[in-house]
Write an enzyme that holds these catalytic residues in place. Sequence first.
Site, PDB file in Angstrom:
ATOM      1  CE  LYS A  53      -0.372  -0.423   5.027  1.00 58.49           C
ATOM      2  NZ  LYS A  53      -1.210  -0.970   6.115  1.00 58.49           N
ATOM      3  NE  ARG A 153      -6.697   0.369  10.893  1.00 56.70           N
ATOM      4  CZ  ARG A 153      -5.459   0.257  10.405  1.00 56.70           C
ATOM      5  NH1 ARG A 153      -4.660   1.314  10.383  1.00 56.70           N
ATOM      6  NH2 ARG A 153      -5.002  -0.875   9.933  1.00 56.70           N
ATOM      7  CE1 TYR A 275      13.189  31.589   6.203  1.00 54.94           C
ATOM      8  CE2 TYR A 275      13.071  29.186   5.979  1.00 54.94           C
ATOM      9  CZ  TYR A 275      13.048  30.460   5.414  1.00 54.94           C
ATOM     10  OH  TYR A 275      12.881  30.583   4.066  1.00 54.94           O
ATOM     11  CG  MET A 334       9.661  23.830   0.722  1.00 57.60           C
ATOM     12  SD  MET A 334       8.694  24.951  -0.299  1.00 57.60           S
ATOM     13  CE  MET A 334       7.589  25.661   0.913  1.00 57.60           C
TER      14      MET A 334
HETATM   15  C1  LIG Z   1      -0.462  -1.834   6.868  1.00 59.96           C
HETATM   16  C2  LIG Z   1      -1.014  -3.114   7.339  1.00 59.96           C
HETATM   17  C3  LIG Z   1      -0.173  -4.219   7.527  1.00 59.96           C
HETATM   18  C4  LIG Z   1       1.331  -4.123   7.501  1.00 59.96           C
HETATM   19  O1  LIG Z   1       1.737  -3.539   8.719  1.00 59.96           O
HETATM   20  P1  LIG Z   1       3.279  -3.350   9.141  1.00 59.96           P
HETATM   21  O2  LIG Z   1       3.191  -2.833  10.527  1.00 59.96           O
HETATM   22  O3  LIG Z   1       3.861  -2.372   8.180  1.00 59.96           O
HETATM   23  O4  LIG Z   1       3.910  -4.673   9.043  1.00 59.96           O
HETATM   24  C5  LIG Z   1      -0.767  -5.434   7.818  1.00 59.96           C
HETATM   25  N1  LIG Z   1      -2.112  -5.552   7.938  1.00 59.96           N
HETATM   26  C6  LIG Z   1      -2.951  -4.487   7.808  1.00 59.96           C
HETATM   27  C7  LIG Z   1      -4.409  -4.673   7.979  1.00 59.96           C
HETATM   28  C8  LIG Z   1      -2.425  -3.235   7.519  1.00 59.96           C
HETATM   29  O5  LIG Z   1      -3.238  -2.181   7.410  1.00 59.96           O
END
Ligand SMILES: *Cc1c(COP(=O)(O)O)cnc(C)c1O
Length: 395
Positions: A53, A153, A275, A334
Amino acid sequence: MADYPPFIPDDNHRGTDPRLAGGRLTIDLDALIANYRLLQEKALPARVAGVVKANAYGLGLEPVARALLAAGCDTFFVAMPAEGVALRRVAPDAHIFILSGPMGIDAPAVFAENRLLPVINSPLDLSIWEAYGWDDDAVSRPCALHVDTGMNRLGLTPEEAASFARDNELTGAITPLIVMSHLACGDTTGHLLNRQQLEAFQAVSQHFPQSQKSLANSGGTFLGTDFAFDLVRPGIAVYGGNAQDVTANPMQPVVTAEARIIQLRQAAAGETISYGAAETLKRDTIIAIAAVGYADGYHRAGSGAGVPVRDVVKPGAHGFLHGHRVPVMGRVTMDLTMFDVTDLGVHGVATGDHIELFGPNIALDEAAGTAGTISYELLTSLGRRYYRHYVGGQA
Ligand SMILES: *Cc1c(COP(=O)(O)O)cnc(C)c1O
């Protein structure tokens, strides 16, 4: 510079032409594959999915997916349907799961066209997938079923999952290829919630004898084989991050981020820098001006001085140059960051040299920590201005 491949303007994962870029990322796909294999050993006999992802945590979806495919990975997770469509072009035969689910009733045509598999996260997702999902000869409405066991979640409650299992046994309307849950504290060995989530997951799993089971992210993969089930889903560890918050990191660094020095200047003790004039030079100082800043995801919170996070996290970030750790001075700006290179002497450093921001000498987790954040956020913030240089990856 002569050994870099030619710049291909529309090859967008390469980023900018190296001659025109202030920063470069070297992404070591051999290290990535070695990390994948180490996780495979840890998880045996479970298999290891690729979590790609967010553009493979900022490293580039296409090259990372190709390397994982070469290493034998056949199951992937992405967050969004659009990421799944992009991945399908690279991975024609893989199982591609979409963590955010079917995304309402307009998306399923795209799921069907690209044979994407939603992660079903709620009763609403279930009814959407039952009504609009795709079938093939062997399976109706294939998907993963996500049960929440303590993260609060996404995911069905264990009760919703059990009641779905009873109904679905009669109708066979939906095929959960995988039943999964997600750990809230996988990075913290010994956290009580890990054991609670494990037990809740084992209990709900019993309703799904036909499905594969998956619980562990990177951290979970190090919690012991109880947590591995049939499939583990490590993301950050594959990319070189430390999956556990206390132990030494067994993973190889995958990304080296470097910033080109475009100017060297000398300043006298008592002068201020950057800055807000937030840092005063304690000695006569050689300052290297490096052409990466917060617009490149080198977080302003990693400044040497003068940002609120410094009250909590000390000291600021360090770079690495010719065998020396060199501290960031004053605020990160930046496009530019200043480093104290006094210890190298005027003959020890030149414009055009590159300062390592993180990589083999400055751990990814250190660079993130000095900015008050985590490796995940540092990697996924890397901007589009770097030259991206991929090495290895043939498995
Ligand atoms: C992003 C994610 C993972 C991977 O998590 P890591 O902590 O990067 O290993 C696995 N399962 C779900 C549902 C996730 O959202």
